[in-house]
Design a protein around this motif. Structure first.
Motif, mmCIF file in Angstrom:
data_model
loop_
_atom_site.group_PDB
_atom_site.id
_atom_site.type_symbol
_atom_site.label_atom_id
_atom_site.label_comp_id
_atom_site.label_asym_id
_atom_site.label_seq_id
_atom_site.Cartn_x
_atom_site.Cartn_y
_atom_site.Cartn_z
ATOM 1 N N GLU A 11 0.822 -1.206 0.000
ATOM 2 C CA GLU A 11 0.000 0.000 0.000
ATOM 3 C C GLU A 11 0.855 1.254 0.000
ATOM 4 O O GLU A 11 0.574 2.216 -0.726
ATOM 5 C CB GLU A 11 -0.926 0.014 1.226
ATOM 6 N N SER A 204 -9.133 4.526 -2.208
ATOM 7 C CA SER A 204 -8.277 3.391 -2.561
ATOM 8 C C SER A 204 -9.069 2.088 -2.559
ATOM 9 O O SER A 204 -8.921 1.248 -3.462
ATOM 10 C CB SER A 204 -7.111 3.304 -1.575
ATOM 11 N N LYS A 230 -4.200 -1.452 4.536
ATOM 12 C CA LYS A 230 -4.523 -0.237 3.791
ATOM 13 C C LYS A 230 -4.459 0.991 4.687
ATOM 14 O O LYS A 230 -3.931 2.032 4.307
ATOM 15 C CB LYS A 230 -5.919 -0.363 3.169
#
Length: 437
Positions: A11, A204, A230
């Protein structure tokens, strides 16, 4: 959780290598510095405007009231009527004409003063003229009533009430100013960080969900690992971007000031003139010493540690909710119905901090909201500079961490179902069903 470091790394690298991320990281300081430079240039340009003001004083008592400055020149007209003065000022294209009529007393004269100009005059100029006239005419009125001005000035007493706790610790009004400044800055920074990078996490999740990449990833890792990865990875990317902004902004500000000669410090606004007068006053040195003493009285170690824990805890709490929203919807348009319940506690925390903590940091309202997990990161950070017992800080932090754990569990249940849902707009009823799966 052995996959978590890999997800965090993925990420983080995905974010920092993204072209839009790189462009915005570089462009944001450039745009901000450019705006500041333009404002500074326009302000200097406006302040460098030369003004010539003609004064028609029919009383003959106010000739020494106005003093010429770098940008303003006062021309006193004598042996001239009002109409002649108007014609002369218009012919010379002066900034304006200040007319002071000759009246029986100063009270009636003050109501007849008029400023003539071609266009609406500056509010700053008018305020300066009024202040100068008020002081002079007040002194004249006092003298006409037989009052000794020197005696009045020598009789003025300045009161500065000393502050001291029952334990003997001395404080001052400057202490409160510093405490409010730190608390407000910490709360505002957390608020902005949550808004900016919480939305980044949500977008995202939506992007990966719509591109179907999530279906491949979820076959190898658990949904809660993916969600936490994330959140942490995006947070680290945000911190990286924030540090670059500070460094690049400082460098650009120095370069712009050196090349173009534009300095915010040298912008001669009315507020800065007041500040310069305050600095030159004999009381400033004593106030400066009080400021240093007030800074030393702040619980610096406690503030730093508490800021780190509450900042991280508050950000992770709200980030998990942003990730859950991103998993529940298919596009950013559908997020609006879920955003308000999340933003309301955050906005409420800011309002409580600004309007309640400032007035009574240890009152019932401030104390209660500093324990509610969704408002405590902001409210508690604003209360701590005023001296909050350690047990209250630990209890508030424990409640925040416990709520974060529950929220992660809650968000993960929505996340694990929502990331595989397509083509259906979720409702609150639908989310409740997902929780029971």
């Amino acid at each position: 959780m052995n996959h978590l470091p890999l997800i965090i790394k993925r990420e983080y690298l995905t974010k920092v290598k993204n072209k839009s991320f790189i462009i915005m990281t570089v462009l944001s300081p450039l745009i901000m510095i450019a705006l500041i430079a333009v404002v500074a240039y326009l302000t200097q340009l406006n302040n460098n405007k030369k003004r010539s003001i003609s004064v028609l004083d029919q009383t003959g008592l106010l000739e020494e009231v106005f003093q010429n400055t770098d940008n303003t020149t006062y021309n006193y007209l004598t042996n001239s009527s009002l109409e002649e003065a108007k014609v002369l000022v218009k012919a010379q294209e002066d900034y304006g004409l200040l007319y002071i009529p000759k009246q029986v007393d100063s009270t009636s004269a003050s109501k007849g003063i008029i400023f003539y100009s071609e266009e609406s005059p500056s509010l700053t100029v008018m305020s300066s003229l009024e202040r100068s006239l008020e002081k002079k005419m007040t002194d004249l009125e006092l003298e006409s009533n037989g009052v000794d001005l020197d005696m009045i000035n020598s009789s003025r007493i300045s009161i500065d009430i000393a502050q001291e706790t029952f334990s003997g610790e001395t404080t001052s009004k400057i202490d409160n100013v510093l405490k409010l400044a730190f608390g407000g800055m910490a709360g505002y920074l957390l608020f902005m960080f949550i808004i900016i990078y919480g939305n980044m996490i949500m977008r995202s999740v939506i992007e990966e969900k719509t591109s179907r990449i999530i279906e491949v990833i979820i076959s190898s890792v658990k949904p809660i690992q993916l969600m936490m990865g994330k959140i942490i990875g995006t947070s680290l990317a945000g911190i990286t971007q924030f540090i670059i902004w500070i460094i690049l902004g400082g460098v650009l500000m120095t370069v712009v000031s050196a090349i173009f000669g534009i300095s915010i410090i040298d912008m001669h606004t009315p507020q800065q003139e007041i500040m310069q007068q305050a600095v030159q006053s004999p009381e400033f040195e004593s106030k400066l010493k009080l400021g240093f003493m007030a800074f030393q009285n702040l619980p610096i170690a406690n503030l730093i540690v508490a800021f780190m824990f509450f900042f991280v805890g508050g950000y992770l709490l709200y980030s998990s909710l942003y990730a859950a929203i991103g998993a529940a919807v298919d596009n950013e348009t559908d997020t609006q119905q879920f955003m308000m319940p999340i933003l309301m506690p955050l906005i409420l925390a800011v309002y409580v901090g600004v309007f309640t903590v400032i007035e009574d940091p240890h009152g019932t309202v401030s104390t209660v909201f500093s324990f509610i997990p969704f408002t405590s990161p902001v409210v508690m950070l604003m209360r701590i500079p005023f001296g909050v017992p350690i047990w209250q800080q630990l209890l508030s932090l424990a409640l925040l961490i416990g709520t974060f754990v529950f929220t992660v569990w809650f968000a993960a249940k929505i996340y694990r179902v929502g990331i595989l849902m397509y083509g259906k707009k979720p409702s609150y009823k639908e989310l409740y069903k997902w929780l029971k799966y």
